[in-house]
Design a protein around this motif. Structure first.
Motif, PDB file in Angstrom:
ATOM      1  N   PRO A 293       0.811  -1.214   0.000  1.00 50.31           N
ATOM      2  CA  PRO A 293       0.000   0.000   0.000  1.00 50.31           C
ATOM      3  C   PRO A 293       0.845   1.266   0.000  1.00 50.31           C
TER       4      PRO A 293
ATOM      5  N   LEU B 111      -7.427   4.746   4.875  1.00 51.65           N
ATOM      6  CA  LEU B 111      -7.373   3.583   5.759  1.00 51.65           C
ATOM      7  C   LEU B 111      -8.321   2.491   5.282  1.00 51.65           C
TER       8      LEU B 111
ATOM      9  N   GLY C 216      -6.891   0.268   2.874  1.00 53.80           N
ATOM     10  CA  GLY C 216      -5.715  -0.479   3.314  1.00 53.80           C
ATOM     11  C   GLY C 216      -4.412   0.258   3.139  1.00 53.80           C
ATOM     12  N   GLU C 217      -4.482   1.562   2.914  1.00 53.97           N
ATOM     13  CA  GLU C 217      -3.279   2.368   2.737  1.00 53.97           C
ATOM     14  C   GLU C 217      -2.707   2.765   4.099  1.00 53.97           C
ATOM     15  N   ARG C 218      -1.445   3.189   4.108  1.00 49.69           N
ATOM     16  CA  ARG C 218      -0.796   3.667   5.328  1.00 49.69           C
ATOM     17  C   ARG C 218      -0.868   5.188   5.348  1.00 49.69           C
TER      18      ARG C 218
ATOM     19  N   HIS D  22      -6.608   1.083  13.752  1.00 46.99           N
ATOM     20  CA  HIS D  22      -5.661   0.781  12.658  1.00 46.99           C
ATOM     21  C   HIS D  22      -4.226   0.991  13.125  1.00 46.99           C
TER      22      HIS D  22
ATOM     23  N   LEU E  28      -1.427   0.874  10.490  1.00 47.99           N
ATOM     24  CA  LEU E  28      -1.549   1.699   9.287  1.00 47.99           C
ATOM     25  C   LEU E  28      -1.477   3.197   9.549  1.00 47.99           C
TER      26      LEU E  28
END
Length: 285
Positions: free
Chosen positions: A8, A29, A32-34, A52, A55
């Motif tokens: 990600p 988020l 699934g990204e940071r 999270h 993340l």
């Protein structure tokens, strides 16, 4: 050839505590990204951090402080090892006719909306150049295209943001870095309420305020915020997410919001009609 970003991606977002900034954080988020979220009070995002932990990182930042900006960008880069999407979202509106705005209010508006974005941009560019990839998103508004009485300093901050960002896009195009100026219309945030600031009014401008806002009172009553029928900020986050993966037309200026195209069209038509009053000038076909 720019290096393809890892998956990600890593997002760096300023002004992430509420409104559009928080919507950008939550959208990233959910995909699934940071995310490295910066804001004045990181504790307001504690529930998201707890949900999270792998993340999301939050960092305290006042974008007006250039030295702090560079330090926080270094910390953000160290947290995840790279930066892929940088969103300059921190900003606020200022109500006041040009004559009414004090020196301190004018400087504060430019320090936040313009210089804050400039400092972040300068701080992230060495990272993005080393990667040969990255995307800088400047959050502007339809107020960066046209103007509105009693918002002159806010308009000036967004016009300045758009000017340096257009030049920046040409400067970094060969370095694998992409720039987007997001011109937003109305969204259901507290921009006109909790985030709004007001100059002290002069009686001479009361008729203007009555026509423009329906009241001469400054500040207007923050406890009586009406039901906001503007678009959900999550729609702006979704539009931006689609744009970030767009390999088609890739416009520099991204118009976001159902009401935004009309506002931009009206502002450009007004400017065109004014230029046409000049002898010898012909608007480009």
């Amino acid at each position: 050839m720019a290096n393809a970003p890892c998956s990600p991606r890593v997002w760096f977002i300023t002004g992430a505590g509420r409104g559009l900034g928080r919507a950008f954080v939550e959208g990233a988020l959910a995909a699934g990204e940071r995310v490295v979220a910066t804001l004045r009070r990181p504790e307001v995002l504690r529930p998201l951090v707890e949900a999270h932990p792998a993340l999301l990182r939050t960092l305290a930042l006042d974008v007006r402080d250039r030295s702090a900006v560079f330090t926080v960008v270094e910390q953000a880069h160290a947290a995840f090892g790279r930066l892929d999407v940088v969103i300059n979202n921190a900003g606020y509106g200022l109500v006041g006719a040009v004559e009414e705005v004090s020196e301190a209010e004018a400087r504060e508006q430019m320090d936040t909306n313009f210089f804050g974005a400039l400092w972040v941009t300068q701080a992230v560019l060495p990272v993005l150049r080393a990667q040969r990839s990255g995307h800088i998103v400047q959050i502007s508004s339809v107020g960066g295209v046209g103007t509105m009485p009693a918002f002159g300093l806010y308009n000036a901050s967004k016009w300045a943001l758009e000017a340096f960002s257009e030049a920046l896009a040409a400067e970094v195009a060969d370095l694998g870095i992409r720039v987007t100026i997001a011109e937003l219309g109305g969204f259901a945030t507290d921009w006109a309420w909790g985030s709004m600031r007001f100059a002290s009014g002069l009686p001479a401008y009361d008729p203007l305020r009555e026509r423009t806002f329906g009241t001469t009172r400054l500040p207007w009553d923050m406890s009586q915020q009406p039901s906001d029928t503007s678009a959900d900020p999550r729609e702006a986050a979704a539009a931006l997410a689609r744009h970030l993966t767009d390999e088609g037309t890739r416009p520099l200026r991204l118009i976001v919001g159902a009401d935004a195209p009309e506002h931009v069209s009206m502002a450009l038509a007004k400017r065109r009609d004014d230029y046409r009053k000049n002898p010898g000038f012909a608007w480009p076909a």
